[in-house]
Motif scaffolding. Structure first.
Motif, PDB file in Angstrom:
ATOM      1  N   ARG A   1      -0.871  20.759   1.958  1.00 40.04           N
ATOM      2  CA  ARG A   1      -1.892  20.618   3.344  1.00 40.04           C
ATOM      3  C   ARG A   1      -0.830  21.805   3.798  1.00 40.04           C
ATOM      4  NH1 ARG A   1      -4.797  16.613   6.028  1.00 40.04           N
ATOM      5  NH2 ARG A   1      -3.325  16.978   7.634  1.00 40.04           N
TER       6      ARG A   1
ATOM      7  N   GLY B   1      -4.339  26.476  12.294  1.00 40.59           N
ATOM      8  CA  GLY B   1      -5.056  25.091  11.412  1.00 40.59           C
ATOM      9  C   GLY B   1      -4.604  24.839  10.621  1.00 40.59           C
TER      10      GLY B   1
ATOM     11  N   ASN C   1     -13.934  21.913  20.181  1.00 40.55           N
ATOM     12  CA  ASN C   1     -14.625  20.877  18.360  1.00 40.55           C
ATOM     13  C   ASN C   1     -13.411  20.257  17.972  1.00 40.55           C
ATOM     14  OD1 ASN C   1     -17.559  21.769  19.382  1.00 40.55           O
ATOM     15  ND2 ASN C   1     -17.707  22.928  18.034  1.00 40.55           N
ATOM     16  N   LYS C   2     -12.854  21.277  18.043  1.00 40.69           N
ATOM     17  CA  LYS C   2     -11.434  20.516  16.920  1.00 40.69           C
ATOM     18  C   LYS C   2     -11.501  20.646  15.541  1.00 40.69           C
ATOM     19  CE  LYS C   2      -7.691  17.124  16.762  1.00 40.69           C
ATOM     20  NZ  LYS C   2      -6.473  16.921  17.908  1.00 40.69           N
ATOM     21  N   TYR C   3     -12.560  20.896  14.895  1.00 40.95           N
ATOM     22  CA  TYR C   3     -12.241  20.666  13.277  1.00 40.95           C
ATOM     23  C   TYR C   3     -14.185  21.904  13.210  1.00 40.95           C
ATOM     24  CZ  TYR C   3     -10.559  16.278  12.409  1.00 40.95           C
ATOM     25  OH  TYR C   3      -9.114  15.261  12.544  1.00 40.95           O
TER      26      TYR C   3
ATOM     27  N   TYR D   1      -1.160  25.249   5.989  1.00 41.11           N
ATOM     28  CA  TYR D   1      -1.433  25.845   7.533  1.00 41.11           C
ATOM     29  C   TYR D   1      -1.987  27.306   7.215  1.00 41.11           C
ATOM     30  CZ  TYR D   1       1.680  22.492   9.863  1.00 41.11           C
ATOM     31  OH  TYR D   1       2.165  21.047  10.549  1.00 41.11           O
TER      32      TYR D   1
ATOM     33  N   LYS E   1      -6.351  20.795   4.622  1.00 45.43           N
ATOM     34  CA  LYS E   1      -5.965  19.762   3.112  1.00 45.43           C
ATOM     35  C   LYS E   1      -6.152  20.800   1.728  1.00 45.43           C
ATOM     36  CE  LYS E   1      -8.604  15.934   5.705  1.00 45.43           C
ATOM     37  NZ  LYS E   1      -9.544  15.000   5.216  1.00 45.43           N
TER      38      LYS E   1
ATOM     39  N   SER F   1     -15.624  24.566  10.016  1.00 43.74           N
ATOM     40  CA  SER F   1     -16.298  24.660   8.572  1.00 43.74           C
ATOM     41  C   SER F   1     -15.301  26.181   7.717  1.00 43.74           C
ATOM     42  CB  SER F   1     -17.169  24.278   8.776  1.00 43.74           C
ATOM     43  OG  SER F   1     -17.963  22.861   8.893  1.00 43.74           O
TER      44      SER F   1
ATOM     45  N   LEU G   1      -5.206  23.249  15.470  1.00 41.69           N
ATOM     46  CA  LEU G   1      -4.423  22.302  16.423  1.00 41.69           C
ATOM     47  C   LEU G   1      -3.906  22.924  17.720  1.00 41.69           C
ATOM     48  CD1 LEU G   1      -1.397  22.559  13.202  1.00 41.69           C
ATOM     49  CD2 LEU G   1      -2.877  20.319  14.170  1.00 41.69           C
TER      50      LEU G   1
ATOM     51  N   GLU H   1      -8.723  20.999  10.458  1.00 41.95           N
ATOM     52  CA  GLU H   1      -8.190  20.411  11.803  1.00 41.95           C
ATOM     53  C   GLU H   1      -7.354  22.073  12.972  1.00 41.95           C
ATOM     54  OE1 GLU H   1      -5.319  17.345  14.455  1.00 41.95           O
ATOM     55  OE2 GLU H   1      -5.735  17.693  11.904  1.00 41.95           O
TER      56      GLU H   1
ATOM     57  N   LYS I   1     -13.416  21.551   5.804  1.00 38.90           N
ATOM     58  CA  LYS I   1     -12.946  21.089   7.262  1.00 38.90           C
ATOM     59  C   LYS I   1     -11.526  21.377   7.830  1.00 38.90           C
ATOM     60  CE  LYS I   1     -16.623  19.364   8.667  1.00 38.90           C
ATOM     61  NZ  LYS I   1     -17.698  19.391   9.692  1.00 38.90           N
TER      62      LYS I   1
END
Length: 94
Positions: A52, A17, A71-73, A54, A20, A75, A7, A5, A3
């Protein structure tokens, strides 16, 4: 699937985004709804720290970009190396 996130959206229409792990450039990004994968766009650039990173995503169109931001997230679906599989199939035939 991994996933990301989301921004924000840049003035030129690209999405930024936060991931991870390391993410390959050219991977397909989308939203999973009811076990279906809706493609939003592809990863164009990666910057920042390795732990992390970007990512810069080029959306297919503005409507999909708006849907993704709501949706903010999103895949990630890893890209296929079709060239590699093509040569493997060709080698097996001989």
């Amino acid at each position: 699937m991994e996933k990301i996130e989301l921004l924000h959206e840049t003035p030129k229409g690209k999405l930024i985004g936060l991931g991870k792990n390391q993410i390959p450039i050219g991977s397909i990004v989308g939203i999973t709804e009811n076990k279906k994968f809706l493609k939003i766009g592809i990863i164009y650039d990666i910057f920042g720290p390795i732990t992390r990173p970007y990512v810069k995503i080029i959306p297919d169109d503005d409507a999909k970009a708006e849907l993704a931001l709501k949706n903010k997230y999103v895949s990630i679906k890893p890209k296929n190396n079709s060239k590699k599989t093509y040569w493997n199939k060709k080698a097996r035939k001989n």
